[in-house]
Design a protein around this motif. Structure first.
Motif, PDB file in Angstrom:
ATOM      1  N   GLN A 147       0.833  -1.201   0.000  1.00 54.47           N
ATOM      2  CA  GLN A 147       0.000   0.000   0.000  1.00 54.47           C
ATOM      3  C   GLN A 147       0.869   1.253   0.000  1.00 54.47           C
ATOM      4  OE1 GLN A 147      -2.631   0.239   3.351  1.00 54.47           O
ATOM      5  NE2 GLN A 147      -3.770   1.987   2.545  1.00 54.47           N
ATOM      6  N   GLU A 148       1.987   1.192   0.693  1.00 55.78           N
ATOM      7  CA  GLU A 148       2.855   2.362   0.818  1.00 55.78           C
ATOM      8  C   GLU A 148       3.512   2.756  -0.498  1.00 55.78           C
ATOM      9  OE1 GLU A 148       5.491   1.306   3.965  1.00 55.78           O
ATOM     10  OE2 GLU A 148       3.992   1.616   5.543  1.00 55.78           O
ATOM     11  N   VAL A 149       3.567   1.867  -1.494  1.00 52.38           N
ATOM     12  CA  VAL A 149       4.123   2.225  -2.803  1.00 52.38           C
ATOM     13  C   VAL A 149       3.031   2.394  -3.849  1.00 52.38           C
ATOM     14  CG1 VAL A 149       6.325   1.105  -2.302  1.00 52.38           C
ATOM     15  CG2 VAL A 149       4.544  -0.170  -3.535  1.00 52.38           C
ATOM     16  N   GLY A 150       1.761   2.291  -3.426  1.00 52.51           N
ATOM     17  CA  GLY A 150       0.658   2.526  -4.347  1.00 52.51           C
ATOM     18  C   GLY A 150       0.019   1.294  -4.935  1.00 52.51           C
ATOM     19  N   LEU A 151       0.316   0.114  -4.392  1.00 51.56           N
ATOM     20  CA  LEU A 151      -0.288  -1.121  -4.888  1.00 51.56           C
ATOM     21  C   LEU A 151      -1.569  -1.422  -4.120  1.00 51.56           C
ATOM     22  CD1 LEU A 151       3.026  -3.085  -5.230  1.00 51.56           C
ATOM     23  CD2 LEU A 151       1.313  -2.990  -7.056  1.00 51.56           C
ATOM     24  N   ASN A 152      -2.624  -1.710  -4.855  1.00 53.77           N
ATOM     25  CA  ASN A 152      -3.930  -1.986  -4.268  1.00 53.77           C
ATOM     26  C   ASN A 152      -4.109  -3.504  -4.152  1.00 53.77           C
ATOM     27  OD1 ASN A 152      -6.587  -2.029  -3.412  1.00 53.77           O
ATOM     28  ND2 ASN A 152      -7.437  -1.472  -5.416  1.00 53.77           N
ATOM     29  N   VAL A 153      -3.570  -4.058  -3.091  1.00 53.48           N
ATOM     30  CA  VAL A 153      -3.614  -5.506  -2.881  1.00 53.48           C
ATOM     31  C   VAL A 153      -4.721  -5.835  -1.887  1.00 53.48           C
ATOM     32  CG1 VAL A 153      -2.349  -7.528  -2.075  1.00 53.48           C
ATOM     33  CG2 VAL A 153      -1.174  -5.772  -3.416  1.00 53.48           C
ATOM     34  N   GLN A 154      -5.631  -6.704  -2.308  1.00 52.33           N
ATOM     35  CA  GLN A 154      -6.779  -7.074  -1.491  1.00 52.33           C
ATOM     36  C   GLN A 154      -6.558  -8.465  -0.894  1.00 52.33           C
ATOM     37  OE1 GLN A 154      -9.389  -4.772  -1.152  1.00 52.33           O
ATOM     38  NE2 GLN A 154      -7.889  -3.519  -2.253  1.00 52.33           N
ATOM     39  N   LEU A 155      -6.546  -8.524   0.423  1.00 52.75           N
ATOM     40  CA  LEU A 155      -6.290  -9.776   1.130  1.00 52.75           C
ATOM     41  C   LEU A 155      -7.530 -10.664   1.138  1.00 52.75           C
ATOM     42  CD1 LEU A 155      -3.725 -10.757   2.600  1.00 52.75           C
ATOM     43  CD2 LEU A 155      -4.789 -10.026   4.740  1.00 52.75           C
ATOM     44  N   LYS A 156      -7.342 -11.936   0.808  1.00 53.46           N
ATOM     45  CA  LYS A 156      -8.431 -12.904   0.840  1.00 53.46           C
ATOM     46  C   LYS A 156      -7.965 -14.146   1.592  1.00 53.46           C
ATOM     47  CE  LYS A 156     -11.637 -15.584  -2.039  1.00 53.46           C
ATOM     48  NZ  LYS A 156     -12.068 -15.892  -3.433  1.00 53.46           N
ATOM     49  N   VAL A 157      -8.565 -14.398   2.744  1.00 58.02           N
ATOM     50  CA  VAL A 157      -8.198 -15.568   3.543  1.00 58.02           C
ATOM     51  C   VAL A 157      -8.949 -16.788   3.023  1.00 58.02           C
ATOM     52  CG1 VAL A 157      -8.149 -16.580   5.854  1.00 58.02           C
ATOM     53  CG2 VAL A 157      -7.744 -14.123   5.557  1.00 58.02           C
ATOM     54  N   VAL A 158      -8.190 -17.841   2.688  1.00 58.40           N
ATOM     55  CA  VAL A 158      -8.782 -19.059   2.136  1.00 58.40           C
ATOM     56  C   VAL A 158      -8.503 -20.223   3.088  1.00 58.40           C
ATOM     57  CG1 VAL A 158      -8.533 -18.219  -0.224  1.00 58.40           C
ATOM     58  CG2 VAL A 158      -6.730 -19.645   0.781  1.00 58.40           C
ATOM     59  N   GLU A 159      -9.194 -21.338   2.848  1.00 60.47           N
ATOM     60  CA  GLU A 159      -9.099 -22.457   3.775  1.00 60.47           C
ATOM     61  C   GLU A 159      -8.343 -23.656   3.233  1.00 60.47           C
ATOM     62  OE1 GLU A 159     -13.036 -23.473   4.951  1.00 60.47           O
ATOM     63  OE2 GLU A 159     -13.342 -21.622   6.108  1.00 60.47           O
TER      64      GLU A 159
END
Length: 516
Positions: free
Chosen positions: A384-396
């Motif tokens: 996020q600090e370099v401008g990347l929009n990474v969305q966390l998805k917790v999987v099983e």
């Protein structure tokens, strides 16, 4: 960035409310029933169908190979199920099998069993469940024939400089021909294989436990434990509580925060460290933002590995020099740089790629790897600090981790099964790997061409050059993954067990590794 006050404190706050009581499991002079608290178990136990860290952990106790790796003496190759072997010519090897070896069902191992293990009913045949895995390791095998009741002859298609390593490693576990044909069902077999190892499978309960019992006719000596049970306890803090209460004797995936707590309790200790495995972030590169190698390189440059290794792992592990291991010997490229941290360079690459904030999915499980979710949350903040929009998805599970279309970042690791690129990167990223068949996340023609050369190349200097070129492909040209750090495997355990971990994900409770 300070990530030491994040979820680790939540997990440890739970632990702090549970008093560490004296273990209530008392041992008599007879053999112990060993219980290991693990974060996960493999869904099945056939090495021709699965190769994950939990699979390595359990199956080390079930199977043997013709050649044994002596982990306690410098990883030397020594006789296993084969008493001896010799190379007849450039493509022919004769193995003399050990006499009197008994399978788990009491039958005696024969040369026919060895030939069947590597034959067309078990591997390399199109349509078999094992075809992908067996091709990773034995695509160069031409034939295996039982010459007589003592000798098995292996013939390769071309000279193979790594052939002895292959027969000491994954996919070369010897099985009973009669037992396999009697079951006549790959899925049933995978839950109750009949092999020669120090323990046999007694029970597999999905999501709960795998129980092994001693194979007292084991050729290597009497197994030290009467049974070994791998009990699933998903939460790290719950595993520590179970160890302290005496419900289990060993726990896996101990975090750095938990080490002082365990060591401070009488009768308990912590063993282990970094293994020959690299924790990675894999990239789905066939579509979406990650198709652009510049975005993958930006993701890599945004990672502050020093923060992660120091604050989440107390500086107990390091960062490797590219996708390689020191056990490579003369193939190890000593001067290859470790991955760097350069946020400004990351921002520049994103600008060059025309990245404007498109979302990138990042799939992670909670605790399959040590400190997995905490690491994922730290990475998300760094990106996020370099401008990347990474969305966390917790999987099983794996199905969710590799779900298609796979244009995501997803957690992984790479194990050095034997000391060469072909025993590590080729088996993970090559044409028959899970990256191609399950994850379907990356392919590179140059890498495939290099691998095809390395299958038969005997010139050490030329092999070294190709190794170095692969390191550059993975780091700069077309990265399939990013390196995070060495994979830690710390075990909390009863101090009197005699278990000695080695630098692999395997937990060996046989007589060669545990002093009774």
């Amino acid at each position: 960035m300070d990530i030491s006050r994040r979820n680790y404190l939540k997990a440890m706050s739970v632990l702090s409310f549970v008093p560490l009581v004296a273990p209530r499991l008392a041992f008599a002079q007879s053999r112990r029933d060993l219980v290991i608290g693990v974060q996960a178990n493999p869904p099945q136990l056939d090495p021709l169908r699965l190769g994950t860290n939990p699979t390595y952990r359990v199956t080390a106790n079930i199977y043997d190979m013709l050649i044994r790796v002596d982990r306690r003496n410098g990883d030397r190759l020594v006789p296993g199920l084969a008493e001896s072997w010799k190379q007849i010519d450039a493509t022919t090897w004769d193995f003399v099998i050990r006499q009197g070896v008994r399978f788990h069902d009491g039958s005696v191992m024969s040369t026919e069993d060895v030939a069947f293990t590597f034959g067309p009913e078990r591997m390399l045949t199109e349509g078999l469940p094992s075809v992908s895995f067996s091709r990773q390791f034995f695509s160069g095998l031409h034939s295996v024939v039982a010459i007589d009741d003592r000798t098995v002859r292996f013939v390769t298609k071309q000279p193979d400089p790594l052939f002895e390593f292959r027969l000491s490693s994954w996919a070369s576990q010897i099985i009973s021909k009669a037992a396999f044909k009697k079951v006549n069902d790959w899925d049933k077999w995978a839950l109750a294989p009949v092999a020669t190892g120090p323990y046999r499978v007694a029970k597999v309960v999905a999501g709960d436990q795998i129980r092994l019992v001693a194979h007292d006719d084991y050729w290597g000596g009497k197994p030290p434990f009467s049974s070994v049970t791998f009990k699933i306890i998903p939460e790290a803090s719950s595993r520590v509580n179970a160890l302290a209460a005496g419900d289990v004797h060993i726990i896996t995936e101990v975090t750095a925060d938990q080490i002082p707590t365990i060591k401070g309790h009488g009768g308990l200790t912590v063993v282990g460290g970094a293994v020959n495995n690299i924790r990675t972030l894999n990239y789905g590169t066939h579509a979406g933002p990650l198709k652009d190698a510049r975005i993958r390189r930006a993701l890599d440059l945004a990672i502050d590995r020093q923060v992660i290794t120091e604050q989440l792992f107390a500086g107990l592990i390091g960062v490797p020099r590219g996708f390689q291991w020191e056990n490579y010997g003369d193939m190890y490229i000593e001067k290859f740089p470790r991955p760097g941290h350069d946020p400004e360079a990351a921002k520049k690459l994103l600008a060059e790629a025309g990245y404007t904030g498109e979302p990138i999915e990042y799939r992670t499980r909670e605790s399959y790897y040590t400190a997995e979710l905490d690491t994922a949350q730290a990475l998300q903040q760094m990106w996020q600090e370099v401008g990347l929009n990474v969305q966390l998805k917790v999987v099983e599970n794996d199905a969710q981790l590799f779900a298609q279309p796979n244009n995501a970042i997803f957690n992984g690791s790479v194990t050095s099964l034997y000391p060469d690129l072909m025993g590590s990167l080729w088996t993970t990223y090559g044409p028959n790997s899970f990256i191609r068949f399950q994850a379907k996340s990356w392919a590179n023609a140059e890498f495939d061409e290099i691998g095809a050369k390395l299958v038969t190349l005997t010139d050490r200097a030329e092999r070294r050059k190709l190794h170095e070129r692969v390191l550059k492909i993975f780091a700069e040209v077309d990265p399939p993954s990013s390196i995070l750090h060495e994979t830690p495997m710390f075990y909390g355990m009863r101090a009197d067990l005699g278990f000695i971990p080695h630098k692999t994900p395997m937990m060996d409770f046989g007589p060669f590794n545990v002093q009774a």
